[in-house]
Each structure stands twice: as structure tokens, then as C-alpha cells.
Design a protein around this motif. Structure first.
Motif, mmCIF file in Angstrom:
data_model
loop_
_atom_site.group_PDB
_atom_site.id
_atom_site.type_symbol
_atom_site.label_atom_id
_atom_site.label_comp_id
_atom_site.label_asym_id
_atom_site.label_seq_id
_atom_site.Cartn_x
_atom_site.Cartn_y
_atom_site.Cartn_z
ATOM 1 N N TYR A 17 44.173 41.674 42.849
ATOM 2 C CA TYR A 17 44.368 40.533 41.946
ATOM 3 C C TYR A 17 44.932 40.969 40.597
ATOM 4 O O TYR A 17 45.720 40.241 39.991
ATOM 5 C CB TYR A 17 43.029 39.799 41.784
ATOM 6 N N SER A 60 43.554 23.226 41.538
ATOM 7 C CA SER A 60 43.021 24.555 41.849
ATOM 8 C C SER A 60 43.031 24.789 43.355
ATOM 9 O O SER A 60 42.468 24.007 44.121
ATOM 10 C CB SER A 60 41.590 24.684 41.315
ATOM 11 N N LEU A 101 49.665 33.249 46.384
ATOM 12 C CA LEU A 101 50.109 32.991 45.017
ATOM 13 C C LEU A 101 51.407 32.181 45.017
ATOM 14 O O LEU A 101 51.555 31.207 44.268
ATOM 15 C CB LEU A 101 50.302 34.323 44.294
ATOM 16 N N MET A 159 46.474 38.534 37.542
ATOM 17 C CA MET A 159 45.386 37.593 37.348
ATOM 18 C C MET A 159 44.279 38.217 36.490
ATOM 19 O O MET A 159 44.158 39.443 36.388
ATOM 20 C CB MET A 159 44.819 37.150 38.699
ATOM 21 N N ASN A 160 43.488 37.342 35.869
ATOM 22 C CA ASN A 160 42.355 37.783 35.065
ATOM 23 C C ASN A 160 41.078 37.695 35.891
ATOM 24 O O ASN A 160 40.960 36.870 36.804
ATOM 25 C CB ASN A 160 42.220 36.917 33.811
ATOM 26 N N TRP A 164 47.034 26.060 40.681
ATOM 27 C CA TRP A 164 46.484 27.287 40.089
ATOM 28 C C TRP A 164 45.815 28.106 41.196
ATOM 29 O O TRP A 164 44.869 27.635 41.838
ATOM 30 C CB TRP A 164 45.436 26.949 39.031
ATOM 31 N N VAL A 174 43.203 30.620 42.668
ATOM 32 C CA VAL A 174 41.883 31.104 42.269
ATOM 33 C C VAL A 174 41.275 31.842 43.463
ATOM 34 O O VAL A 174 41.264 31.319 44.579
ATOM 35 C CB VAL A 174 40.945 29.941 41.861
ATOM 36 N N ALA A 220 38.911 35.656 40.343
ATOM 37 C CA ALA A 220 40.230 35.970 39.796
ATOM 38 C C ALA A 220 40.944 34.664 39.483
ATOM 39 O O ALA A 220 41.085 33.802 40.364
ATOM 40 C CB ALA A 220 41.037 36.799 40.789
ATOM 41 N N VAL A 221 41.367 34.507 38.237
ATOM 42 C CA VAL A 221 41.970 33.253 37.787
ATOM 43 C C VAL A 221 43.265 33.561 37.043
ATOM 44 O O VAL A 221 43.439 34.661 36.519
ATOM 45 C CB VAL A 221 41.013 32.466 36.862
ATOM 46 N N PRO A 222 44.198 32.612 36.995
ATOM 47 C CA PRO A 222 45.409 32.824 36.198
ATOM 48 C C PRO A 222 45.094 32.793 34.722
ATOM 49 O O PRO A 222 44.101 32.198 34.285
ATOM 50 C CB PRO A 222 46.308 31.644 36.606
#
Length: 868
Positions: A632, A586, A609, A637-638, A618, A620, A840-842
Motif C-alpha cells: 500500500y 469508498s 486502485l 497510500m497512507n 476512494w 480503502v 490504508a487510505v488515500p
């Protein structure tokens, strides 16, 4: 926690060990390599099965298909996609949701048009459904149920149709599965029957760790019937296109078709390309039979165009049309479609590049070549053919740049699309290709604002999947050259043969080699370009460069960069930066990109990114604000809400009123006891450090805690001398201190490290906060930031996303691990305005590992996650 601002994500108690880099690499390579291997095997099988067939014979059969058959195939295709809408309609009914029928039809058609053509149906159609249904009010959990229902229906229908067909119709003896027809048919039929039988069980079934609630018998029957009808109509499309010599009845054809489809789906090759064709040829015994193999391949080519390509083009037009209408009407959906458009243009550019490569690998029509002989010199034809294929390869590469929103990729793609259209006309009057390229250029031209990044194309990362796609297209083009000119006597002299009459094979070979060379040169230029993975601690020069940006940034929390425990990534012009730490796989930024130049901040998100992708990590973005969420979402990203930040509006802050009585009494009492506040500038902090260290050590011993990091500061002399200091004295005795975050714009003031003597007066932190707010108010600051309350504001409602429900549960019942409610209540007594904060995460299943890594990063190690 009233004394210190600790913002951390607590783990669930189980320490997760990250997999080795080799294991991670193998996992990333396994899927794409399997697809490539299956594609290569399929192309080799096609080569063996159609050894006596040439390209001219295949094209001749396609041209001989009557208009009536083509129209009937198109009607069956339309009916098939109409039936597919029932998947979504029944799925929504199963979860008790209703949407307008036209809207469901649109979502279903677009998702299936893309998933059928691209492959990876669960991923592609699931992603499209997620985007659409979220915008229509469904929760993440409901979307997952819809996707699962549709996927289950899809497979139940295929298995039922295949099983019944195998039991009903004998397979050709030459097919390897012929002798296992009955056992295989019974097995495949038993699975849908078991699904129906499960509907008779009223209680949920436990399968390993999962609890499965079976649908009713009626619902299961609808799933099977819709799926079977869907596949039956798909088979009918190909059936009407097949030659009359194979007319042994629809049942015999259906048996081979469904087996070929299953093998194609299992192969994971996009659209089952090559695999499906090879099984169909083998199933109909076309090996070595030139009169049979050529018509079958021609029918399969027409089937690909009618059933896959035309719906894909239609779905693309619908999305573009909806985007244009959304822009005119200022629709709420417009931002999402605008964010999706670069990926659509990238996909169409990839298809255009493939079309040019495939065209350069096949024979030109004799009638059109005869026209060119009378109007063009041979040299123009040769150069046009070569450059068209090179442009095709460059378009495959530029498609990735469009997906990454590069402005250089945008302009180059426009130029190359128009040039490719011209060369398509000059090399063989291929007006079909020229029209496709021109239309794409016309659609791309007004979208200039979507491609704003000024990064180099050579610095763009190409994912394994993207590289595999380019190699697969190049491999298919190579196969087409060999297939189209299989009867040519290849030799060294062939490369130097130039002719209107017998020059097709040399032109195709030269064009293929030139395209491959262009791709290799780009890959070489990208490989030799120096890549910096900025993971080293910031130098004094970096911190000095960052300080003016920090002072001008609206959020005072940007001062955390001065701690020096996070790496800094600047943009090319040093107008913005992100601060980040690395834990496991991460790569975690602290807050939003810092800087006043919005373009530079946008570019930094992309740059970060891509840096993570090069390192196999990853990306974050931790504790980001609502104002920057589009940064994001734009990169796919989610977002997870992780808490709320308390900010006090200083122009209205006072101690008047009943709600402030306790604070007012505390401040008045401590003032009478001799407490007073002193603000010391940063340059005067160094001499005070020994006395501050004594207070800090005493506080740590009394609280039985250790220093944290990343999202808050620690007692580090190099850090503390960079910020002003608030000192609380009791007469002439220093009893508490806090370092200050102050912006030059006077937008916001805040504190970070707060320590006091254990034997100091009660309520000293209340006194410190109130006095600091009054001081900041007098200095003209607009806001005072009290920091974030982790997991505050998350709702434990039935329709809420799973993360929100879990966070709300921890917030309400996790007091034994962390004082979540207490921290929120403490900050709430200053009447702040609460603003949500997100992470914000993948996408994917890496979230548990990411949460563990973030918790470890903040707590100073995995051991800090489970102890204070």
C-alpha cells in the motif's frame, strides 16, 4: 463484547451525506480546467504581445548573452536556493526540533527544486517534506507545522517585498495596476505588519473554528526577511539576463517582477508558465516593439533554464545518487527511495517527451542543417523529424505507465528514448536532446526490477491532472509552431512541401499533427477497450474459484469471502483475489489480497486502485497486516492503525498456571455439568440449520442487536453450509454453535459467527474457545485467531499522529458507544500475541467521509452506526 467478534469503526454521531457525482466531478475538474484556461489566455496574450517577434530573434538573443552574465545568474540562483534552506531551519527551530544542517539543506533544496518547476508548491513541497521528515523522526503534526511555517514565510516575504516596492517605485503607466499602486502597496504591506503585530498577543487567536498561535515578533521578522531575500535573489537572476535597453534600475524591474510572480502563482499554471512571461512583456511595454520583445523573451527563456530547469535536474541526480548509495549501504531510507523512483522516472520521461515535441515545433539551427544537407537524403530528415515528435507524444503517455510500474512501459520507454536520441541527431544534429534522452535511458536501464506489473498499458487510468498536463504540453507545442513560423503563408500546399531550405514550417506542422494523431489513437484505443467495474455479488463459480485460494492463505479471515456480501476481483490468472464492498465513494477491501502468488497480489492492489479511479471512488484497504504494508505504501497510500489482532500460539497453549485458574475452573465445572464439543464437517451442517436458527434468533433478541456484515459473518444458510461447525451440547441439548475457519496448511484456525442460548450455562463462550483451541492444537494448527480488538494499541502521546491520539481517546473513554476495553481484556486472558492491523487510505481531506463509509458498511447502514 464477550459473545461476538464485532469489529467496527464508530462514527462521531453526525451522519455525513456524500456529495452528488456531478458535484464531485465539478470539484475534480475545476482546478485543472482553471489552470488550462489561464495557460490558454497567457499563450494568447503572448501571441498578441510578441506579434512582431520571431523565434530566430529570441534564439539569437539567448546565444548573445555573455558567459559572465550567465555565471552571475547561476551564482544568484545558488544563493537563492541557499537562502531557501533557512525556511526549513527556522521552521524546525520553531517547533523545537534539530536536524543536521546538511540533511536540512538536502530536503529543502529537493523540495523547492521540484515545487518551483512543477508548481502547486504547497502540495509538491509538502509531499516531499513529509516523506523526508517522517524518515528523520518527525511526527505528522510536526511535518504539517514545518510546511505551514515555510509556506507562510514564502508568502509573507513576497507580499512584503511587493508592497514596499509598489510604495517606493512607480509602475509603468501602461500597466493596468499602475493607478492602484499606492492602495495596493499599502494593502500588501499591511499583511506582514499585521503578522508581526500578532506576535505581541500572548494568547491564541480564534479564527472561525481554528485557534491560531502567533509566532513571536522575532520569528515573524525572520520569516519576512528570509522570504523577501529569497524573492529578491530570484529577481536578480532575471535582472542580469535582461537586455541593457531596459536598465532603468533594479527597483523599477523588481516592481514588475514581483507583480508578475504573484499573478503567475495565483494562476496555478505550473511555474506560472506563459502567465509570468505575458505580464513581464506588458509591464515593460514591449507590445509591438520587436527590438524589445525578442530580448525580453530570450532573457525569460534563459531564466527558466537557469533558475528552474538546472536545479530540477540537480535535485533529480541527488535523489538517484542517494538511492544508489542507500542500496549499497542497505540504508533504512532505501525502500522509500526505491518506491519513489518510478515517479521520478515518470517525471523525467514526461519532460523528455515535452522536449522532443518542443524541438519539433521550432526552427533548426542553419549551421547544423547545412551539415545535414551534405550527408543525409531529404527523406531521412523528414522521417526523422516526424518520428521524433511522435516519440515525444508516446513518451508523454508512457510516463503514466512508468508511474504505474508497468513492465511494457519500461521496455517501450527504453527503446523510444534511444530511438528519440538517434532521430534528434538525424533531424537537426540536436546533440543536447540526444544526450538528455541517452542519459535518461542509461539511468532507467538498471531499474528493471521496479517495473514488475504485466498489466496492459491501455487499461491504465489517466487522472484528470495527467490528461491536462499532456494537453498543456501539446498546446504549448502548437503555440511554438505558430510563434516560430508566424510569418509563413499557411495554405493547403504547405503540407506537401519538402525542402532542405524552406521546409521548416511544413515539417513542424506535419510533426505536430502526427504527434496529436498518435495521442488521439491511444485515447481511442483506451476508450473502446471494455471496462468492467466488478461490483456485482460473487456467483457460485466465483466462490468455488476462490475457495482453494482461501484454504491455502495463511490468514483464516480470508473465509469471510464466502459470506457472499462482498464483490470479488481476481487477477487475470485467477491466482489471487480481493474482496470488497462499496459504500458512498469508498471502495473498501476486507483484508489483504488473498493468494499465494506474490506477483498476483501486488498486481491486484494496482488493479483495484485503477478500478476505483475509473469509478471516481476512494480505494480503502481495511484491516491489513504489517507483512503487506509495502503493497500500500508503494501505491502512495497512507496507513492508519485501527487496532490489534489477538492470535494464540497453540504449541504452547495450556490451562496450567495461576493466570489460567479462572479458565481452568470454568472449563472443569461445565464439563461436569455435561457440556461437550462436537466438530461437524461442512457437508453435514445443512440439516442442523433449523436448530441453529432458533439459537441465533434467541441470542439476537436477548442482546437487542442486529446482524452485522462485511468484517464478520451473519446467519445466512448459504454461508454457513460452506464452513465446518463447532457445536456445544449440554447432554443432548444444543446450547451454542460457532462456524469455523480452517486453513488446509494448518497455519491458522478461527471462528466467525458465535451464538448461544440466553438461558445456557454461564461461561459457555470461555468453554467454547478453550475446547476449540485444544482441538485445533491436537489437529496440528499453529495459531488460533481471536479476531481484532478495535483501537487497541493506539497511543495518546503528544508526539503521536492525530489519528492515534483520537483513537486512543475513544478507546479509553468510548465505553458508552462500544466495549473497546472489555473486548481487549476478554481476549487477553487467553494469553494471545497482539499484532497491529491497519487501514490504508488515500491522502487528502476525505478521511472523515471514508471513516463514516466504513462504519456504515460494517454496521449494515448508517442507522447501524449509531445503534447496536
Amino acid at each position: 463484547m464477550e459473545q461476538e467478534k464485532v469489529e467496527q469503526v464508530q462514527g462521531a454521531g453526525e451522519v455525513l451525506t456524500p456529495p452528488s457525482q456531478r458535484t464531485v466531478l465539478l470539484r475534480r475538474l475545476a482546478g485543472p480546467l482553471l489552470s488550462v484556461a489561464m495557460l490558454c489566455l497567457a499563450l494568447w496574450a503572448l501571441h498578441l504581445l510578441a506579434r512582431q517577434v520571431n523565434y530566430h530573434q529570441v534564439r539569437q538573443y539567448v546565444q548573445s548573452i555573455s558567459h559572465a552574465r550567465l555565471l552571475l545568474a547561476a551564482l544568484f540562483t545558488l544563493s537563492g536556493y541557499a537562502v531557501m534552506t533557512l525556511y526549513d531551519r527556522f521552521a524546525l527551530a520553531s517547533i523545537g526540533r534539530r536536524l543536521a544542517w546538511p540533511r536540512v539543506t538536502l530536503i529543502s533544496f529537493i523540495s523547492y527544486a521540484f515545487s518551483n518547476a512543477v508548481g502547486m508548491s504547497l502540495l509538491v513541497s509538502g509531499s516531499i517534506r513529509y516523506r523526508f521528515y517522517i524518515q528523520n523522526g518527525l511526527s505528522t503534526g510536526e511535518v504539517a507545522k514545518v510546511v505551514l511555517f515555510c509556506t507562510t514565510s514564502f508568502w509573507l516575504g513576497l507580499l512584503a517585498l511587493t508592497g514596499v516596492t509598489l510604495l517606493w517605485v512607480p509602475l509603468p503607466s501602461g500597466l493596468m495596476l499602475a493607478e492602484y499602486r499606492l492602495p495596493l502597496g499599502l494593502l500588501l504591506t499591511s499583511l506582514p505588519l499585521a503578522w508581526l503585530a500578532g506576535g505581541l498577543i500572548r494568547r491564541p487567536l480564534r479564527v472561525w473554528r481554528w485557534r491560531l498561535t502567533m509566532p513571536s515578533v522575532a520569528t515573524g521578522l525572520r520569516q519576512i526577511l528570509v522570504g523577501a531575500l529569497d524573492w529578491g535573489l530570484a529577481a536578480a537572476v532575471l535582472y542580469v539576463l535582461m537586455p541593457d535597453a531596459l536598465n532603468n534600475g533594479f527597483g523599477h524591474f523588481l516592481a514588475i517582477f514581483v507583480i508578475a510572480q504573484i499573478i503567475g502563482l495565483i494562476s496555478h499554471v505550473p511555474g506560472g508558465l506563459g502567465v509570468f512571461e505575458a505580464v513581464m512583456l506588458a509591464g515593460f511595454g514591449a507590445t509591438g516593439n520587436q527590438a524589445l520583445a525578442a530580448p525580453i523573451l530570450g532573457a525569460l527563456a534563459a531564466f527558466r533554464v537557469i533558475y528552474y530547469l538546472l536545479p530540477l535536474c540537480t535535485a533529480t541526480v541527488l535523489v538517484l545518487q542517494r538511492e544508489a548509495r542507500g542500496l549499497r549501504e542497505k540504508s533504512l531510507l532505501s525502500p522509500w527511495f526505491t518506491g519513489l523512483l518510478p515517479s521520478f522516472f515518470a517525471g523525467l520521461t514526461l519532460v523528455s517527451g515535452a522536449v522532443l515535441l518542443f524541438s519539433g515545433a521550432t526552427r533548426a539551427l542553419p549551421v547544423r542543417m547545412a551539415i545535414l544537407r551534405d550527408v543525409l537524403p531529404l527523406s531521412v530528415l523528414e522521417v526523422s523529424h516526424l518520428l521524433a515528435s511522435v516519440i515525444g507524444m508516446l513518451l508523454l503517455i508512457l510516463a503514466r505507465g512508468l508511474q504505474r510500474r508497468l513492465d511494457a512501459a519500461y521496455w517501450l520507454t527504453l527503446v523510444l528514448l534511444l530511438a528519440g536520441a538517434v532521430f534528434s541527431l538525424l533531424k537537426g544534429i540536436d546533440y543536447e536532446e540526444a544526450t538528455l534522452l541517452a542519459l535518461l535511458a542509461m539511468a532507467l536501464a538498471p531499474a528493471r526490477r521496479l517495473f514488475y506489473r504485466r498489466a496492459s498499458l491501455f487499461s491504465t487510468t489517466f487522472s484528470i491532472g495527467w490528461i491536462v498536463a499532456i494537453l498543456a504540453i501539446l498546446g504549448c507545442a502548437t503555440w511554438l509552431v505558430l510563434f516560430s513560423y508566424k510569418h509563413v503563408d499557411y495554405g493547403a500546399d504547405l503540407w506537401w512541401e519538402f525542402s532542405f531550405y524552406q521546409g521548416g514550417a511544413p515539417r513542424a506542422l506535419r510533426a505536430l499533427v502526427a504527434a496529436a494523431a498518435a495521442g488521439m489513437l491511444f485515447a481511442l484505443a483506451s476508450l473502446i477497450r471494455p471496462v468492467r467495474l466488478h461490483r456485482e455479488p460473487p456467483s457460485e463459480a466465483d466462490l468455488s474459484r476462490a475457495l482453494p485460494l482461501i484454504k491455502q492463505f495463511p490468514s483464516a479471515q480470508a473465509h469471510l469471502a464466502l459470506m457472499g456480501d462482498k464483490s470479488l476481483l481476481f487477477d487475470a490468472a485467477h491466482e489471487a483475489f480481493v474482496m470488497y464492498g462499496v459504500e458512498g465513494r469508498s471502495w473498501v477491501t476486507m483484508g489483504d489480497p488473498v493468494g499465494s502468488n506474490e506477483d498476483a497480489r501486488h498486481e491486484l492492489v494496482w488493479a483495484f486502485l485503477e478500478q476505483c479511479e475509473r469509478a471516481g471512488g476512494w480505494p480503502v484497504f481495511y484491516q491489513v497486516s504489517p507483512a503487506d504494508l509495502d503493497l500500500y505504501l508503494e501505491v502512495g497510500m497512507n496507513l492508519l492503525k485501527i487496532g490489534e489482532e489477538a492470535r494464540v500460539r497453540l504449541d504452547t497453549f495450556n490451562l496450567d498456571g495461576k493466570s489460567k485458574k479462572v479458565l481452568r475452573n470454568t472449563v472443569n465445572k461445565l464439563t461436569r455439568d455435561g457440556l461437550w464439543l462436537e466438530i461437524v464437517p461442512a457437508e453435514a451442517v445443512a440439516p442442523l440449520l433449523p436448530r441453529l436458527k432458533e439459537i441465533s434468533d434467541a441470542w439476537l433478541r436477548d442482546k437487542n442487536v442486529r446482524e452485522k456484515s462485511f468484517s464478520l459473518g451473519a446467519f445466512d444458510p448459504h454461508y454457513l453450509v460452506r464452513t465446518p461447525m463447532a457445536l456445544v451440547w449440554q447432554n443432548d441439548r444444543l446450547v451454542a454453535f460457532a462456524n469455523l475457519f480452517l486453513t488446509d496448511t494448518h497455519e491458522e484456525a478461527s471462528v466467525d459467527l458465535m451464538r448461544f442460548l440466553p438461558d445456557g450455562p454461564t461461561g459457555i463462550m470461555d468453554y467454547l474457545f478453550v475446547e476449540l483451541m485444544l482441538w485445533a492444537q491436537a489437529e496440528g494448527y499453529r495459531w488460533f485467531n481471536l479476531g481484532m480488538a478495535p483501537l487497541a494499541g493506539l497511543q495518546n502521546r503528544r508526539q503521536a499522529p492525530l489519528w492515534n491520539r483520537f483513537g486512543a481517546l475513544v478507546f479509553g473513554r468510548g465505553e458508552r458507544f462500544y466495549n473497546f476495553r472489555g473486548l481487549q481484556r476478554y481476549k487477553d486472558k487467553f494469553d494471545p500475541e497482539w499484532e497491529p492491523r491497519y487501514m490504508a487510505v488515500p491522502g487528502g481531506i476525505a478521511l472523515p467521509m471514508i471513516l463514516a463509509n466504513v462504519a456504515s458498511l460494517i454496521s449494515g447502514g448508517l442507522s447501524g452506526v449509531v445503534r447496536r
